[in-house]
Design an enzyme around this catalytic site. Structure first.
Site, short mmCIF file in Angstrom:
data_model
loop_
_atom_site.label_atom_id
_atom_site.label_comp_id
_atom_site.label_asym_id
_atom_site.label_seq_id
_atom_site.Cartn_x
_atom_site.Cartn_y
_atom_site.Cartn_z
N ARG A 1 41.32 53.19 43.92
CA ARG A 1 41.05 51.80 44.27
C ARG A 1 42.24 50.97 43.87
O ARG A 1 42.82 51.18 42.80
CB ARG A 1 39.81 51.32 43.49
CG ARG A 1 38.54 51.41 44.28
CD ARG A 1 37.34 51.14 43.42
NE ARG A 1 37.39 49.87 42.69
CZ ARG A 1 36.34 49.39 41.99
NH1 ARG A 1 35.22 50.07 41.93
NH2 ARG A 1 36.43 48.25 41.36
N ARG B 1 39.94 57.51 38.05
CA ARG B 1 38.86 57.38 39.02
C ARG B 1 39.41 57.37 40.46
O ARG B 1 40.39 56.71 40.75
CB ARG B 1 38.14 56.06 38.72
CG ARG B 1 36.94 55.77 39.53
CD ARG B 1 36.06 54.81 38.80
NE ARG B 1 36.48 53.42 39.01
CZ ARG B 1 35.71 52.38 38.72
NH1 ARG B 1 34.53 52.56 38.18
NH2 ARG B 1 36.13 51.15 38.93
N LYS C 1 28.60 51.78 35.28
CA LYS C 1 27.52 50.93 35.81
C LYS C 1 27.09 51.36 37.21
O LYS C 1 25.90 51.44 37.48
CB LYS C 1 27.96 49.47 35.89
CG LYS C 1 28.09 48.78 34.56
CD LYS C 1 28.12 47.26 34.71
CE LYS C 1 29.22 46.74 35.62
NZ LYS C 1 30.58 47.09 35.20
N ARG D 1 28.72 37.72 35.98
CA ARG D 1 29.95 38.08 35.26
C ARG D 1 30.52 36.87 34.53
O ARG D 1 31.56 37.00 33.87
CB ARG D 1 30.97 38.59 36.24
CG ARG D 1 31.06 40.13 36.30
CD ARG D 1 32.20 40.43 37.16
NE ARG D 1 32.88 41.65 37.14
CZ ARG D 1 32.59 42.72 37.89
NH1 ARG D 1 31.50 42.78 38.58
NH2 ARG D 1 33.40 43.73 37.90
N ARG E 1 41.81 43.68 34.26
CA ARG E 1 40.36 43.60 34.47
C ARG E 1 39.60 43.66 33.15
O ARG E 1 38.58 43.00 32.96
CB ARG E 1 39.89 44.72 35.40
CG ARG E 1 40.28 44.45 36.85
CD ARG E 1 40.08 45.67 37.71
NE ARG E 1 38.70 46.06 37.85
CZ ARG E 1 38.30 47.30 38.08
NH1 ARG E 1 39.17 48.29 38.15
NH2 ARG E 1 37.04 47.56 38.23
#
Ligand code: AMP
Length: 207
Positions: free
Chosen positions: A138, A127, A13, A88, A149
């Site tokens: 992260r 990532r 996204k 969300r 998540r």
């Protein structure tokens, strides 16, 4: 154009939001980026959001909705926007619809990026982001948080797909493939033909 980009964590996204928004000439507004900037800047909002983010949970609706309303009231978002990571929850989507209606506006489209879950876990775990010249993972991309998540997405965010489908606003695209190819599918799905035409002209100029 007023667009919501929907899709699970790891669907691409962030990357697509930047490119598509640039082609459409509207700002890409990422709630995750705004929260992260507030966490790094150690603002009150950042302090409120940090624990939820680190755990891979959603920041409460009241905090998030107030932040997005402020952002949408800024001059650059008046003529259009592309929202990345918001709404969300169904409550956030209801609030978005109502506050746009108050301004005499409505969403044009919800574009859903579809990627299967194995691919998402693979992408998220690999990532990295650049912080002060160093590549780091992260906090919320750690494997145990990634699973959580995705669970939060399934339970709280995935129902938005049906919500926007019932409103006649949903368009789904396959988000597996090269970044440019996914962008092309996205622009086509949005009916942003002028952006595609510019693209083709740019390609010809490069030849
Ligand atoms: P993202 O970069 O979109 O994956 O967002 C990172 C984190 O920010 C999420 O896991 C949430 O903790 C928080 N966040 C971002 N957008 C929202 C939202 N619309 N509602 C609640 N929390 C959010």
């Amino acid at each position: 154009m007023r667009v919501v980009l929907l899709g699970p964590p790891g669907a691409g996204k962030g990357t697509q939001a930047q490119v598509i928004a640039g082609r459409l000439g509207v700002p890409a507004i990422s709630t995750g980026d705004i929260f992260r900037a507030n966490v790094s800047g150690q603002t009150e909002l950042g302090q409120q959001a940090k624990a939820y983010m680190d755990a891979g949970d959603l920041v409460p609706d009241e905090i998030t909705v107030a932040m997005v309303s402020d952002r949408l009231a800024e001059p650059d978002a008046k003529a259009g926007f592309l929202l990345d990571g918001f709404p969300r929850t169904i409550a956030q989507a209801d609030q978005l619809r109502d506050s746009l209606a108050e301004m005499g506006h409505a969403l044009d489209c919800c574009l859903e990026l579809v990627v299967d879950e194995d691919e998402l876990v693979r992408r998220l775990s690999g990532r990295r982001m650049l912080v002060d010249g160093v590549w780091v993972q992260r906090e919320d991309d750690k494997p145990e948080t990634v699973r959580h998540r995705l669970e939060v997405y399934r339970e709280q965010t995935a129902p938005l797909s049906g919500f926007y489908e019932r409103a006649g606003l949903l368009t789904r695209i396959d988000a597996i493939g090269e970044i440019d190819e996914v962008t092309r599918r996205a622009l086509e799905a949005l009916g942003a033909d002028h952006a595609l035409a510019q693209d083709a002209a740019g390609d010809r100029a490069e030849d």
